[in-house]
Design a protein around this motif. Sequence first.
Motif, PDB file in Angstrom:
ATOM      1  N   GLN A   1      -6.502  -8.235  -6.648  1.00  0.00           N
ATOM      2  CA  GLN A   1      -6.621  -6.813  -6.387  1.00  0.00           C
ATOM      3  C   GLN A   1      -7.345  -6.751  -4.810  1.00  0.00           C
ATOM      4  N   ASP A   2      -6.801  -5.998  -3.985  1.00  0.00           N
ATOM      5  CA  ASP A   2      -7.034  -5.588  -2.747  1.00  0.00           C
ATOM      6  C   ASP A   2      -7.201  -7.259  -2.069  1.00  0.00           C
TER       7      ASP A   2
ATOM      8  N   SER B   1       0.775  -1.378  -0.018  1.00  0.00           N
ATOM      9  CA  SER B   1      -0.015   0.131   0.085  1.00  0.00           C
ATOM     10  C   SER B   1       1.036   1.147  -0.120  1.00  0.00           C
TER      11      SER B   1
ATOM     12  N   ASN C   1      -4.767   0.792  -8.975  1.00  0.00           N
ATOM     13  CA  ASN C   1      -4.112   0.484  -7.790  1.00  0.00           C
ATOM     14  C   ASN C   1      -5.063   0.641  -6.617  1.00  0.00           C
ATOM     15  N   THR C   2      -4.955  -0.335  -5.808  1.00  0.00           N
ATOM     16  CA  THR C   2      -5.718  -0.164  -4.445  1.00  0.00           C
ATOM     17  C   THR C   2      -4.731   0.515  -3.465  1.00  0.00           C
TER      18      THR C   2
ATOM     19  N   ASP D   1      -2.183  -5.466  -3.933  1.00  0.00           N
ATOM     20  CA  ASP D   1      -2.356  -6.099  -5.207  1.00  0.00           C
ATOM     21  C   ASP D   1      -1.229  -7.175  -5.557  1.00  0.00           C
TER      22      ASP D   1
ATOM     23  N   LEU E   1      -2.443  -7.040 -13.916  1.00  0.00           N
ATOM     24  CA  LEU E   1      -3.047  -7.144 -12.494  1.00  0.00           C
ATOM     25  C   LEU E   1      -3.699  -8.533 -12.535  1.00  0.00           C
TER      26      LEU E   1
END
Length: 376
Positions: free
Chosen positions: A272-273, A241, A256-257, A262, A269
Amino acid sequence: MQFKLGFIINPVAGLGGSVALKGSDGAETAAKALALGAEPKSHLRAKAALEQLIPHQKQLQIYTASAVMGEYVAKDLGFNVDVVYQCNEPTTEIDTHAAAQALVNVGVDLILFAGGDGTARNICQAISDKVPALGIPAGCKIHSGVYAITPKAAGRVVEMLVKGELVTLADSDVMDIDEDAFRAGTVRAKRYGEMRVPSELRYVQAVKNGGGKEIDELVLADIAAHVVSEMDEDWQYVMGSGSTVAAVMEEMGLENTLLGVDLVHNQELIGQDMTAAQLLDACQQKPTKLVITLIGGQGHIFGRGNQQLSPTIIRAIGKENIILIATKSKLQALEGRPLICDTGDSELDDELSGYIQVTTGFNDHVLYAVGHHEEQ
């Protein structure tokens, strides 16, 4: 926190110079130099470097080879010494190579070595880019860019690292010449590789404004471009993060999170999250690296805002596969305080402590101390 310094002396380095042999490579040349009356001097130059560190003995643990390859000089100066390699006498390039490998195996933060270009070649072959190194000039030939300008200068650069100052790491060429051709009057230099070497402290980023201070957006772009250029298609990357990591995701054109974690493979990707359970499952399927930054002002790497990165996941990834990124201004704001690991597992926090390479720009790195919350 102790700095783990690897220390190697090539005891025959420079022998050929005073008796006009123009080098000391090879056992036969060294023996000939001694027969002609040459006296070993490399230990004196190594001593001059270590003397700069005497005021910091409590902060240092020296790991070295036995006897003339480092043990005698370090112990004579009163340092705490661990001998991790037993050398042969007379020593050869095999000893230099094996001693360097032994230092890598015990996890030193830096290898300080005394020798010439032949010694640098041996060290380079043994360590590649696994650990930074710095040469104390003691040989007949010093063409490589991995040496300090003087023995005392080498000691001062290490002193800066021990004191926690920001010292840039640069990739420098290891060069050597053909000694037989040199003795015949011909200089044939050849590049044998490169090593990551600490340079003098220059708090001047390549991308800067007129006042010499970092422009965050441009520096982040530099960092991101470097990380992406180094990505290997055989590895997947856990993206931590924070806005610094977000810049890397932006460089790849990926969503992006910002406050999550990720997963990326081949700049695509694939997760994700993600939760801790999902990350652990992914890490067990494919070789994985972790791209992470620190919390500005606090210096936490783990334990603040990224609890998805559990101790089990961090161990599965491995300390050697952690890519830590930050601007120099963010590190400077810590005013010398170590980075913090607060994973919830005190044994892992201990394992992560020491010195870590931080990517601070494109091909720009520094070494920085890592502690954990119990030391704060």
